[in-house]
Design an enzyme around this catalytic site. Structure first.
Site, PDB file in Angstrom:
ATOM      1  N   ASP A 180       0.753  -1.043   0.217  1.00 29.40           N
ATOM      2  CA  ASP A 180       0.075   0.173  -0.014  1.00 29.40           C
ATOM      3  C   ASP A 180       0.837   1.208  -0.033  1.00 29.40           C
ATOM      4  O   ASP A 180       2.012   1.225   0.566  1.00 29.40           O
ATOM      5  CB  ASP A 180      -0.942   0.037   1.261  1.00 29.40           C
ATOM      6  CG  ASP A 180      -1.922   1.025   1.127  1.00 29.40           C
ATOM      7  OD1 ASP A 180      -2.984   0.887   0.442  1.00 29.40           O
ATOM      8  OD2 ASP A 180      -1.569   2.119   1.659  1.00 29.40           O
TER       9      ASP A 180
ATOM     10  N   GLU B 264       1.183   5.861   0.071  1.00 30.29           N
ATOM     11  CA  GLU B 264       0.537   7.109   0.616  1.00 30.29           C
ATOM     12  C   GLU B 264       1.125   8.046  -0.409  1.00 30.29           C
ATOM     13  O   GLU B 264       2.338   7.808  -0.675  1.00 30.29           O
ATOM     14  CB  GLU B 264       0.695   7.460   1.999  1.00 30.29           C
ATOM     15  CG  GLU B 264      -0.205   6.372   2.969  1.00 30.29           C
ATOM     16  CD  GLU B 264      -1.332   6.247   2.626  1.00 30.29           C
ATOM     17  OE1 GLU B 264      -2.123   7.204   2.168  1.00 30.29           O
ATOM     18  OE2 GLU B 264      -2.067   5.238   2.970  1.00 30.29           O
TER      19      GLU B 264
ATOM     20  N   HIS C  12      -5.439   5.109   6.326  1.00 28.52           N
ATOM     21  CA  HIS C  12      -4.670   5.631   5.337  1.00 28.52           C
ATOM     22  C   HIS C  12      -3.444   5.933   5.799  1.00 28.52           C
ATOM     23  O   HIS C  12      -2.694   7.029   5.578  1.00 28.52           O
ATOM     24  CB  HIS C  12      -5.328   7.077   5.156  1.00 28.52           C
ATOM     25  CG  HIS C  12      -6.704   6.893   4.481  1.00 28.52           C
ATOM     26  ND1 HIS C  12      -6.961   6.552   3.383  1.00 28.52           N
ATOM     27  CD2 HIS C  12      -8.045   7.378   4.988  1.00 28.52           C
ATOM     28  CE1 HIS C  12      -8.249   6.508   2.808  1.00 28.52           C
ATOM     29  NE2 HIS C  12      -8.974   6.964   3.797  1.00 28.52           N
TER      30      HIS C  12
ATOM     31  N   ASP D 187      -2.881  -0.134   6.438  1.00 35.44           N
ATOM     32  CA  ASP D 187      -3.738  -0.669   5.276  1.00 35.44           C
ATOM     33  C   ASP D 187      -3.192  -1.804   4.636  1.00 35.44           C
ATOM     34  O   ASP D 187      -4.181  -2.816   4.156  1.00 35.44           O
ATOM     35  CB  ASP D 187      -3.746   0.786   4.166  1.00 35.44           C
ATOM     36  CG  ASP D 187      -4.367   1.812   4.704  1.00 35.44           C
ATOM     37  OD1 ASP D 187      -5.025   1.906   5.909  1.00 35.44           O
ATOM     38  OD2 ASP D 187      -4.661   2.818   3.969  1.00 35.44           O
TER      39      ASP D 187
END
Length: 605
Positions: free
Chosen positions: A37, A39, A178, A183
């Site tokens: 994951d 960001e 988030h 995540d």
């Protein structure tokens, strides 16, 4: 897990063999997944940068390792992103840049299958990062949990397929927030829950997972075991029905992989899905080369006429256009080729053949009556309406001497059929231009279709004629492994083929191949001694770069000023009004140029 017994090619049909898991694919329990994951500072790769990478490596339900790192994007983090993720500019100011973090992730994920929720987003950023920093993209297999969730999670269970919704539904141990690692951990739990739901649907191997989101009917998907035990080699495969009848014949460079693809969503043909529902077995026929596989497929389709194959089943239905061998020749649409007459074709339909006849009648005042006329009639006949329109010289009215004017017309038509077609191209192209200038586009289109039908058939006949007359042709093409692919062609038919090794002398193999090649009776040219499509396949192979002619018993060439030079109708209007010496067809262009190269080679043999 139970596996149905399978029949192995080459063994008696009553011998049952239990396939191994390796033959079925890679069990999901043995697959190493790296759930990732990211960001980022925004949603678009073009103007956004990675701020955090989180990844979890799992295999067989066990966590093998984790990786997490903030990334300095080299620019401020937007305020709305900071509110959403909690990652601020101050947090990433002292973080390592992407050029230090990315190599660690690539090493962490080496030889694994990448998993992400909405994978195109995360994989898109990773691919872009590799490109910008000069790393080759490893070509990971990628699994997206969103389409898997859409397959097994109904709207009654969850209003949407967001990660937070699915994590709550499956009671994940970590709540998505988030942040990359959290995540990724939540996605691990979601992945395992989805795999548990997919297992009863037959998704138990990595190869199944690649198509698990396909909308394939359950009864069709269950039959994917028909591919078990098939060879991963080039060749032909035959789907068979309950009575062992052949339902469908196909060819592939990898039989097993191609047959498996029939049980995925990539197969969208309704008739094939119907065929799969009644298929009971698949018979493989391994071939040494791709050419042999294509020819065998064609012959098997012709032999069995499978109901689910649409092409090449009835070669006897092919039609030809013949300039008859009569005192006053005429054009006729026929099923067979005879000695002493000129032919063009074969046509795939009678309608196309009639269109070519109309093109020839537009260019030449050939008679259209079917009566057989004597060279000199004792009693003059009555001229038809076409004679009154100037489209027939009415040889039926000749009583004193042969109609030499008609002989000239027939001679010109014969040249157009067997050689230079300009006497047809020029008047029809001029007519197309005139109709277009008058904005009569539908009529212009009909004339163009007639011209195209004639040119394609004439080009095909001129291409088939020399190879149909050639009693024996031996050719060789180098293989990628350093050996030679050898073929023996007799009258257009593939009579033998072999492949030699990288350090093997090919000449003894050539001698053995010629000695054992199939005996082929000579046909009436331009018809080959096989299905016309087989002769086309052989010619396509012979015209490939690198093919060398080893032996040719008869000349193999066709006119430079042939119909092949005019098939590209985009040049027709440019040719109108040009002097004969300026015709594009005068040069050895298009297919004629290719044959000219082989003709030069044959002259040197």
């Amino acid at each position: 897990m139970s596996v149905a017994p399978a029949t192995v090619p080459g063994m008696p049909s009553d011998t049952a063999v239990q396939p191994s898991f390796e033959e079925l694919g890679t069990p999901l329990r043995d697959v190493t997944f790296v759930v990732v994951d990211l960001e980022t500072t925004g949603g678009r790769v073009a103007d956004s940068w990675i701020t955090e990478i989180g990844a979890v490596k799992v295999r067989g339900g066990e966590v093998l390792g984790e990786l997490q790192s903030l990334v300095n994007p080299g620019r401020p983090v937007p305020a709305f992103v900071a509110r959403l993720t909690g990652i601020t500019t101050a947090m990433v100011a002292t973080a390592p840049p992407l050029e230090l973090v990315l190599p660690s992730f690539l090493e962490f994920a080496r030889d694994a299958v990448l998993v992400a929720h909405n994978a195109p987003f995360d994989v898109g950023f990773l691919r872009d990062a590799c490109e910008r920093l000069g790393y080759d993209w490893p070509g990971y297999r990628v699994v997206d949990t969103v389409p898997l969730a859409r397959r097994v999670v109904t709207r009654d269970e969850a209003p949407n397929h967001k990660l937070s919704t699915l994590a709550a539904l499956f009671r994940a141990r970590v709540t998505p927030e988030h942040r990359a690692l959290a995540d990724a951990r939540a996605t691990v739990d979601v992945l395992h829950a989805l795999l548990e739901r997919l297992a009863p649907l037959g998704v138990t191997h990595l190869e199944d997972l690649a198509t698990a989101a396909d909308p394939v009917p359950a009864d069709v998907r269950r039959k994917r075991t028909l591919a078990d035990g098939l060879p991963e080699a080039p060749g032909v495969y035959l789907f068979r029905g309950p009575g062992d009848e052949v339902l469908y014949v196909g060819t592939s460079t990898n039989i097993r992989r191609r047959v498996r693809s029939y049980f995925t969503a990539s197969e969208k043909r309704a008739r094939i899905t119907e065929m799969l529902r009644i298929a009971h077995a698949v018979t493989p026929v391994v071939c040494a080369t791709a050419l042999e596989a294509q020819v065998r497929e064609l012959r098997l389709i012709t032999e069995h006429a499978p109901r689910y194959n649409r092409r090449s089943k009835h070669p006897e239905r092919a039609t030809w256009v013949r300039l008859t061998d009569e005192p006053y020749p005429r054009l006729s649409v026929v099923r067979d080729v005879r000695h002493g007459a000129e032919h063009i074709g074969p046509f795939t339909s009678r309608r196309t053949a009639l269109a070519a006849v109309e093109a020839l009648h537009d260019a030449f005042a050939l008679r259209q009556c079917t009566a057989r006329l004597a060279r000199v009639s004792k009693v003059a006949g009555s001229p038809c309406a076409l004679a009154g329109m100037g489209r027939c010289s009415a040889p039926c009215t000749v009583t004193a001497a042969p109609d030499e004017a008609y002989d000239d017309v027939a001679r010109a038509a014969r040249v157009a059929l067997t050689g230079d077609p300009r006497r047809v191209v020029e008047p029809l192209a001029a007519r197309v231009g005139l109709l277009a200038s008058q904005e009569r586009f539908e009529e212009a289109g009909r004339v163009t279709e007639r011209l195209r039908a004639f040119l394609r058939a004439a080009a095909r006949a001129q291409r088939l004629q020399p190879v149909s007359r050639c009693a024996e042709l031996v050719a060789a093409r180098p293989t990628g492994a350093g050996g030679w692919e050898l073929v023996v062609v007799k009258h257009g038919r593939l009579a033998g083929t072999a492949v030699t090794g990288p350090h093997e002398d090919p000449l003894p193999v050539v001698d053995a191949l010629r000695a054992t090649a199939e005996a082929v009776a000579p046909p009436v040219a331009p018809a080959p001694a096989c299905h016309p499509e087989e002769a086309d396949l052989v010619l396509d192979w012979l015209e490939q770069p690198g093919v060398r002619l080893v032996h040719v018993s008869d000349p193999w060439s066709w006119p430079v000023r042939s119909a092949a030079a005019h098939v590209d109708l985009a040049r027709v209007r440019a040719e109108v009004g040009a002097e004969p010496s300026g015709q594009p067809g005068d040069g050895a262009g298009g297919e004629g140029g290719q044959v000219g190269r082989h003709a030069d080679t044959m002259a040197a043999c």
